[in-house]
Design a protein around this motif. Sequence first.
Motif, mmCIF file in Angstrom:
data_model
loop_
_atom_site.group_PDB
_atom_site.id
_atom_site.type_symbol
_atom_site.label_atom_id
_atom_site.label_comp_id
_atom_site.label_asym_id
_atom_site.label_seq_id
_atom_site.Cartn_x
_atom_site.Cartn_y
_atom_site.Cartn_z
ATOM 1 N N VAL A 10 0.834 -1.203 0.000
ATOM 2 C CA VAL A 10 0.000 0.000 0.000
ATOM 3 C C VAL A 10 0.874 1.260 0.000
ATOM 4 O O VAL A 10 0.617 2.212 -0.748
ATOM 5 N N LEU A 11 1.929 1.272 0.817
ATOM 6 C CA LEU A 11 2.807 2.443 0.854
ATOM 7 C C LEU A 11 3.471 2.667 -0.507
ATOM 8 O O LEU A 11 3.608 3.805 -0.962
ATOM 9 N N GLY A 12 3.880 1.584 -1.154
ATOM 10 C CA GLY A 12 4.459 1.706 -2.492
ATOM 11 C C GLY A 12 3.462 2.254 -3.498
ATOM 12 O O GLY A 12 3.799 3.094 -4.337
ATOM 13 N N VAL A 21 3.843 -10.583 -12.541
ATOM 14 C CA VAL A 21 3.117 -11.490 -11.646
ATOM 15 C C VAL A 21 2.735 -10.758 -10.355
ATOM 16 O O VAL A 21 3.097 -11.170 -9.260
ATOM 17 N N THR A 22 1.976 -9.680 -10.468
ATOM 18 C CA THR A 22 1.679 -8.836 -9.309
ATOM 19 C C THR A 22 0.917 -9.554 -8.196
ATOM 20 O O THR A 22 0.959 -9.119 -7.051
ATOM 21 N N ASP A 23 0.229 -10.634 -8.506
ATOM 22 C CA ASP A 23 -0.438 -11.390 -7.444
ATOM 23 C C ASP A 23 0.570 -12.100 -6.546
ATOM 24 O O ASP A 23 0.274 -12.404 -5.395
ATOM 25 N N SER A 24 1.759 -12.347 -7.066
ATOM 26 C CA SER A 24 2.792 -13.063 -6.323
ATOM 27 C C SER A 24 3.932 -12.165 -5.867
ATOM 28 O O SER A 24 4.406 -12.257 -4.744
ATOM 29 N N LEU A 25 4.376 -11.307 -6.768
ATOM 30 C CA LEU A 25 5.567 -10.492 -6.535
ATOM 31 C C LEU A 25 5.300 -9.068 -7.004
ATOM 32 O O LEU A 25 4.981 -8.849 -8.170
ATOM 33 N N THR A 26 5.418 -8.122 -6.089
ATOM 34 C CA THR A 26 5.193 -6.713 -6.410
ATOM 35 C C THR A 26 6.508 -5.971 -6.287
ATOM 36 O O THR A 26 7.326 -6.281 -5.422
ATOM 37 N N ILE A 27 6.710 -4.965 -7.129
ATOM 38 C CA ILE A 27 7.914 -4.142 -7.056
ATOM 39 C C ILE A 27 7.527 -2.667 -7.071
ATOM 40 O O ILE A 27 6.639 -2.254 -7.813
ATOM 41 N N HIS A 28 8.209 -1.903 -6.222
ATOM 42 C CA HIS A 28 8.047 -0.444 -6.169
ATOM 43 C C HIS A 28 9.445 0.151 -6.258
ATOM 44 O O HIS A 28 10.393 -0.382 -5.662
ATOM 45 N N ALA A 29 9.579 1.252 -6.985
ATOM 46 C CA ALA A 29 10.900 1.847 -7.189
ATOM 47 C C ALA A 29 10.845 3.353 -7.064
ATOM 48 O O ALA A 29 9.842 3.988 -7.405
ATOM 49 N N ALA A 30 11.946 3.908 -6.577
ATOM 50 C CA ALA A 30 12.095 5.363 -6.481
ATOM 51 C C ALA A 30 13.582 5.692 -6.433
ATOM 52 O O ALA A 30 14.395 4.879 -5.978
ATOM 53 N N VAL A 63 10.801 -5.102 -3.173
ATOM 54 C CA VAL A 63 10.204 -6.271 -3.806
ATOM 55 C C VAL A 63 9.472 -7.060 -2.716
ATOM 56 O O VAL A 63 10.077 -7.422 -1.701
ATOM 57 N N ILE A 64 8.193 -7.303 -2.939
ATOM 58 C CA ILE A 64 7.357 -7.974 -1.948
ATOM 59 C C ILE A 64 6.927 -9.330 -2.497
ATOM 60 O O ILE A 64 6.237 -9.404 -3.515
#
Length: 166
Positions: A25-27, A77-86, A98-99
């Motif tokens: 959520v924060l990402g 594969v956002t249901d399994s692995l999420t990535i946020h970048a900055a 990476v979650i």
Amino acid sequence: TKIALGEYNWGALDNINGALTQADVLGIFGRESLDLAALWDPPTSAQPGAFAFRMYRNYDGAGKMFGDVSVRATSTVTDSLTIHAAQRSNDNALTLIVINKTTGALTTTLALAGFVPGSSAQVFRYSAANLNAIVPQPNQALTASGFTATYPASSITLFVISSALT
């Protein structure tokens, strides 16, 4: 016009699932440039949900933070692995969260584009293996095009990649 979320709480901040959700959520809030969000009934400092915040705001215990300029990041594969970048504006480091939302380890390749990385990245992880700390990991070797890494089950992994150009 500024955008705010007056009150939210997806619950379970006292366990790893809540921490994974909060980190995601924060990402999303950062990616979408949300100006303000108020978490109703925040976690205590020792609960897993608090570590989701620390991964972005104080991952090393010495005040180091996730980047302040959102960078496009996608996962197939956002249901399994999420990535946020900055990217951090003060030192140009690229930061990636990476979650792994699954109950098993996942190995995947992350491609880097539009950024010239140094030869390795610092790695920090919060996971079900240790619910009481963000644990520094060995540095991750990088190539100009990216890297392959394994993400333990139910984990939040932060990569801090210095630019080869600074």
